[in-house]
Scaffold this motif. Structure first.
Motif, PDB file in Angstrom:
ATOM      1  N   VAL A  92       0.858  -1.195   0.000  1.00  0.00           N
ATOM      2  CA  VAL A  92       0.000   0.000   0.000  1.00  0.00           C
ATOM      3  C   VAL A  92       0.889   1.238   0.000  1.00  0.00           C
ATOM      4  O   VAL A  92       1.834   1.342   0.787  1.00  0.00           O
ATOM      5  CB  VAL A  92      -0.965  -0.002   1.207  1.00  0.00           C
ATOM      6  CG1 VAL A  92      -1.644   1.358   1.380  1.00  0.00           C
ATOM      7  CG2 VAL A  92      -2.019  -1.096   1.037  1.00  0.00           C
ATOM      8  N   ASP A 129      -5.875  -9.833   6.486  1.00  0.00           N
ATOM      9  CA  ASP A 129      -4.754  -9.099   5.856  1.00  0.00           C
ATOM     10  C   ASP A 129      -4.023  -8.180   6.842  1.00  0.00           C
ATOM     11  O   ASP A 129      -4.070  -6.951   6.722  1.00  0.00           O
ATOM     12  CB  ASP A 129      -5.254  -8.243   4.674  1.00  0.00           C
ATOM     13  CG  ASP A 129      -5.815  -9.074   3.532  1.00  0.00           C
ATOM     14  OD1 ASP A 129      -5.626 -10.300   3.523  1.00  0.00           O
ATOM     15  OD2 ASP A 129      -6.450  -8.480   2.643  1.00  0.00           O
ATOM     16  N   PHE A 176      -3.128   3.746  -2.664  1.00  0.00           N
ATOM     17  CA  PHE A 176      -3.508   2.618  -3.525  1.00  0.00           C
ATOM     18  C   PHE A 176      -2.748   1.375  -3.100  1.00  0.00           C
ATOM     19  O   PHE A 176      -1.764   1.443  -2.368  1.00  0.00           O
ATOM     20  CB  PHE A 176      -3.233   2.925  -5.015  1.00  0.00           C
ATOM     21  CG  PHE A 176      -1.796   3.202  -5.339  1.00  0.00           C
ATOM     22  CD1 PHE A 176      -1.268   4.475  -5.193  1.00  0.00           C
ATOM     23  CD2 PHE A 176      -0.953   2.189  -5.790  1.00  0.00           C
ATOM     24  CE1 PHE A 176       0.065   4.742  -5.494  1.00  0.00           C
ATOM     25  CE2 PHE A 176       0.382   2.443  -6.092  1.00  0.00           C
ATOM     26  CZ  PHE A 176       0.884   3.724  -5.941  1.00  0.00           C
ATOM     27  N   LYS A 177      -3.248   0.244  -3.598  1.00  0.00           N
ATOM     28  CA  LYS A 177      -2.673  -1.061  -3.260  1.00  0.00           C
ATOM     29  C   LYS A 177      -2.107  -1.714  -4.509  1.00  0.00           C
ATOM     30  O   LYS A 177      -2.739  -1.684  -5.571  1.00  0.00           O
ATOM     31  CB  LYS A 177      -3.778  -1.924  -2.663  1.00  0.00           C
ATOM     32  CG  LYS A 177      -3.344  -3.248  -2.128  1.00  0.00           C
ATOM     33  CD  LYS A 177      -3.671  -4.434  -2.976  1.00  0.00           C
ATOM     34  CE  LYS A 177      -5.100  -4.604  -3.367  1.00  0.00           C
ATOM     35  NZ  LYS A 177      -5.355  -5.832  -4.118  1.00  0.00           N
ATOM     36  N   ASP A 200     -11.145   0.204  -7.486  1.00  0.00           N
ATOM     37  CA  ASP A 200     -11.351  -0.767  -6.407  1.00  0.00           C
ATOM     38  C   ASP A 200     -10.215  -0.722  -5.395  1.00  0.00           C
ATOM     39  O   ASP A 200     -10.424  -0.986  -4.219  1.00  0.00           O
ATOM     40  CB  ASP A 200     -11.397  -2.198  -6.975  1.00  0.00           C
ATOM     41  CG  ASP A 200     -12.818  -2.668  -7.251  1.00  0.00           C
ATOM     42  OD1 ASP A 200     -13.746  -1.842  -7.160  1.00  0.00           O
ATOM     43  OD2 ASP A 200     -12.976  -3.860  -7.570  1.00  0.00           O
ATOM     44  N   GLY A 201      -9.008  -0.433  -5.866  1.00  0.00           N
ATOM     45  CA  GLY A 201      -7.836  -0.518  -4.981  1.00  0.00           C
ATOM     46  C   GLY A 201      -7.090   0.789  -4.839  1.00  0.00           C
ATOM     47  O   GLY A 201      -5.926   0.795  -4.426  1.00  0.00           O
ATOM     48  N   CYS A 202      -7.750   1.890  -5.208  1.00  0.00           N
ATOM     49  CA  CYS A 202      -7.127   3.212  -5.085  1.00  0.00           C
ATOM     50  C   CYS A 202      -8.109   4.128  -4.360  1.00  0.00           C
ATOM     51  O   CYS A 202      -9.315   3.937  -4.457  1.00  0.00           O
ATOM     52  CB  CYS A 202      -6.894   3.864  -6.452  1.00  0.00           C
ATOM     53  SG  CYS A 202      -5.860   2.959  -7.583  1.00  0.00           S
TER      54      CYS A 202
END
Ligand code: UDP
Length: 259
Positions: A92, A129, A176-177, A200-202
């Motif tokens: 991340v 996680d 973000f990831k 979805d990941g930001c």
């Protein structure tokens, strides 16, 4: 589509066997989950948009020399990718405080961080996680020191590139990831960027209004998720005016006809 051998089904994507050895097909679903899958739902057309957005970003990253698993987009929901051995770490990158960083450290959301922070999380749904340190990665052998260096270098390059790309279209890249995978070439492993880069990941905030254009709309029940994802695609120049909704309509029609 389902006649192909399914390799893996995750929360937002399905992986199928690819047409050649060393390739896979990545299928983008509309399913959305949050808070370690405790909240589940669906965002109409999300898969189509994420497929397109991720294709665009991975293509640009490839052009600046960041190696990725992306080969080509096949259709509205699928892309051909290189098969990798996923490194079980979520990387991340944070520019502005938000989400779990704000919660954990009591820093108000939206606070510009004094410097970019890279965090590592161990990819394990059963454990939720957990946040981990470099020491855990080394001790448990999840990645070598060289791989850690490569991942951190690539994460910074991706962050610099994406921060500029989004700033150019009036969007602040908050965090973000990333996920990385190994490919084997003559007994040597090389680390490349894998998974996807999409809303979805930001965390993506409109620069003028701070409006959220990402999955936080779903996480926090703000509504307008599909519109936010469409807006990101539109600003990236992926959908000429008026086309976004028709593309989604077309996809919905296809699904209704069972294709
Ligand atoms: N993120 C992600 N998948 C995860 C956890 C986080 O894509 O399993 C992304 C998330 O969208 C955000 C960034 O990583 O852009 C930082 O997320 P955070 O740690 O704040 O956790 P979250 O609030 O997403 O649970």
């Amino acid at each position: 589509m389902s006649r192909r051998r399914q390799i893996y089904e995750g929360k937002a994507k399905i992986l199928y066997e690819g047409p050649e050895p060393g390739t896979l097909i990545q299928y983008f679903k509309d399913d959305a989950t949050a808070f370690n899958a405790q909240k589940r739902g669906s965002i109409a057309g999300k898969g189509v948009l994420n497929n397109r957005i991720s294709e665009h970003i991975f293509t640009l990253l490839g052009q600046i020399g960041v190696p990725t698993h992306f080969l080509r987009r096949l259709n509205m929901r699928e892309q051909l990718i290189r098969q990798v051995e996923i490194i079980p770490i979520e990387v991340v990158v944070r520019n502005v405080a938000a989400g779990t960083l704000s919660k954990r450290l009591g820093i108000e959301e939206g606070t510009q961080l004094p410097r970019t922070i890279i965090e590592y999380y161990y990819k394990d749904d059963a454990l939720g996680d957990p946040l981990i340190a470099d020491e855990h990665i080394a001790a448990f052998g999840w990645a070598s020191q060289d791989e850690m260096n490569d991942m951190a270098d690539m994460a910074i390059r991706v962050n610099d590139f994406l921060s500029g790309l989004f700033a150019g279209i009036g969007i602040r890249l908050i965090d973000f990831k990333l996920e990385f995978g190994r490919i084997w070439e003559n007994e040597y492993a090389r680390v490349i960027l894998a998974d996807e880069i999409s809303p979805d990941g930001c965390r993506l905030w409109d620069m003028a209004t701070n409006e959220k254009l990402d999955k936080d709309r779903f996480r926090r029940d703000l509504g307008g998720e599909a519109e936010a994802y469409q807006e990101v695609a539109r600003r990236l120049g992926l959908m000429p005016e008026g086309e976004a909704s028709s593309v989604l309509d077309l996809d919905t029609h296809r699904k209704k006809r069972g294709k």
